[in-house]
Each structure stands twice: as C-alpha cells, then as structure tokens.
Design a protein around this motif. Sequence first.
Motif, short mmCIF file in Angstrom:
data_model
loop_
_atom_site.label_atom_id
_atom_site.label_comp_id
_atom_site.label_asym_id
_atom_site.label_seq_id
_atom_site.Cartn_x
_atom_site.Cartn_y
_atom_site.Cartn_z
N THR A 197 0.76 -1.22 -0.09
CA THR A 197 0.05 0.01 -0.09
C THR A 197 0.53 1.26 -0.22
O THR A 197 0.67 2.28 -0.52
CB THR A 197 -0.92 0.25 0.82
OG1 THR A 197 -1.54 -1.38 0.80
CG2 THR A 197 -1.26 1.41 1.32
N ASP A 198 2.27 1.22 1.15
CA ASP A 198 2.75 2.43 0.86
C ASP A 198 3.55 2.64 -0.35
O ASP A 198 3.66 3.95 -1.23
CB ASP A 198 3.91 1.63 1.97
CG ASP A 198 3.10 2.94 2.88
OD1 ASP A 198 2.42 2.85 3.31
OD2 ASP A 198 4.17 2.01 4.31
N ARG A 199 3.84 1.50 -0.93
CA ARG A 199 5.33 1.57 -2.56
C ARG A 199 3.55 2.62 -3.59
O ARG A 199 3.86 2.52 -4.26
CB ARG A 199 5.20 0.43 -2.57
CG ARG A 199 6.11 0.45 -1.97
CD ARG A 199 6.77 -2.01 -1.99
NE ARG A 199 7.57 -1.58 -1.60
CZ ARG A 199 8.46 -2.89 -1.45
NH1 ARG A 199 8.20 -3.48 -2.13
NH2 ARG A 199 9.31 -2.99 0.20
N ARG A 200 2.46 1.78 -3.82
CA ARG A 200 1.13 2.14 -4.30
C ARG A 200 0.86 3.38 -4.62
O ARG A 200 0.81 4.12 -5.23
CB ARG A 200 -0.26 1.27 -4.40
CG ARG A 200 -0.21 -0.04 -4.51
CD ARG A 200 -1.01 -0.96 -4.77
NE ARG A 200 -0.54 -1.84 -5.67
CZ ARG A 200 -1.34 -3.31 -5.39
NH1 ARG A 200 -2.55 -3.43 -4.54
NH2 ARG A 200 -1.27 -4.35 -6.14
N ASN A 201 1.14 4.31 -3.28
CA ASN A 201 0.56 5.84 -2.25
C ASN A 201 1.71 6.43 -2.98
O ASN A 201 1.31 7.51 -3.13
CB ASN A 201 0.63 6.09 -0.94
CG ASN A 201 -1.17 5.18 -0.59
OD1 ASN A 201 -1.77 4.77 -1.42
ND2 ASN A 201 -0.89 4.93 0.79
N THR A 202 3.16 6.53 -2.88
CA THR A 202 4.42 6.94 -3.38
C THR A 202 3.68 6.99 -4.61
O THR A 202 3.38 8.58 -5.08
CB THR A 202 5.18 5.92 -3.12
OG1 THR A 202 5.76 5.46 -1.89
CG2 THR A 202 6.47 6.54 -3.66
N ARG A 203 3.68 6.18 -5.17
CA ARG A 203 3.25 6.47 -6.64
C ARG A 203 1.75 7.25 -6.88
O ARG A 203 1.94 8.22 -8.35
CB ARG A 203 2.73 5.32 -7.43
CG ARG A 203 4.97 4.51 -7.88
CD ARG A 203 4.43 3.35 -9.13
NE ARG A 203 5.42 2.70 -8.39
CZ ARG A 203 6.45 1.31 -7.43
NH1 ARG A 203 5.41 1.47 -6.94
NH2 ARG A 203 7.59 0.99 -8.49
N THR A 204 0.82 6.76 -6.57
CA THR A 204 -0.28 8.24 -6.26
C THR A 204 -0.09 9.17 -6.00
O THR A 204 -0.94 10.10 -6.88
CB THR A 204 -1.71 7.65 -5.89
OG1 THR A 204 -1.99 6.03 -5.99
CG2 THR A 204 -2.83 8.09 -5.57
N ARG A 205 0.68 9.53 -5.20
CA ARG A 205 0.48 11.30 -4.48
C ARG A 205 1.75 11.42 -5.69
O ARG A 205 1.39 13.05 -6.28
CB ARG A 205 1.84 10.73 -3.42
CG ARG A 205 0.85 10.56 -2.52
CD ARG A 205 1.60 10.86 -0.91
NE ARG A 205 1.97 10.09 -0.88
CZ ARG A 205 2.25 8.66 -0.30
NH1 ARG A 205 1.17 7.84 -0.27
NH2 ARG A 205 3.97 8.13 0.36
#
Length: 153
Positions: free
Chosen positions: A103-111
């Motif tokens: 989730t953290d890794r995906r959120n980095t890209r989303t941000r």
Amino acid sequence: MTSPDVLDVASDLRLTLGGLIRRLRTIRSPDDPVPETSVLARLDREGPTTAADLARSEQVTPQSMGATITGLLGRELIARQPDPDDGRRVLVHLTPAGCAALTDRRNTRTRALADALGTTLTDDELDTVAAALPLLARAVDALQVPPSPDSRR
C-alpha cells in the motif's frame, strides 16, 4: 467539427497510457526493489501460491525467485504455509506487514501522479480528466483478453 478517427484516438491513448505507466514504474524509494514489489502485488491479486508458480508468472529463474522470497521472508512481508490441498507443497502469502508495504509503495506513485496533475492542469482540465475516467473504464471493460497459453492445456 468532425469526430476524430477512433483508430487515431486509440493509438494516442495507448501511447500516452504506456508512457504514464512506464514513468510511474520508475517512481520508487530505494527500499522498493522491483522484483519484490511485483511479487507482493501478485500475491495481493492472486493469493497464496508456490515459489515455483511465482517464478513462472514473473518469468524469472527459480533461483532468482528464491532470493526474492528470502528477502521478503526476512522482512516478514510474506510468510510460508503448508498447502491445504497438498501437504508436500509450501505456499507463500502476504502478511499484514506485506500488505502495508505494498500500500505504501502504491501510495508513493499515486501521490506523485496527484502532484503532477495538480501542478500541470487547471481545475477545469482536472474536471475533464475526472469526467473521462468512467468512459475509459467502460472501454477497458469492453476489451477482450486473449486466453493465456496456460489455459489452453
């Protein structure tokens, strides 16, 4: 005004989305090795599986997958469990820590994408992109996915 040619639109959309995906894949922190993230994402999508099946799915050697799995096990992002259908096999699965890391890794890209959209598009342009998303989702749903080579056996 004449309507655009659907083939031209499809080509431009494919190229644009391909570029977007390639750029997003390059956005990661130093503790985010691509093979590990790929394994975590596959386990998230498909559930528990064997190391051999992961190696085949990821198109890497069993030795390479073994090294990736060892790293993930060492950080407790995945765990092993006996296969309930075949006691000789061992399955790997995501742990809560693995889900959080993914989730953290995906959120980095989303941000990063949100920052790019927010700094380059006007509010009206952002509204246009938001309005187009359900239309694009319908087109995605209409795409026919060819059967995988494994499903023909």
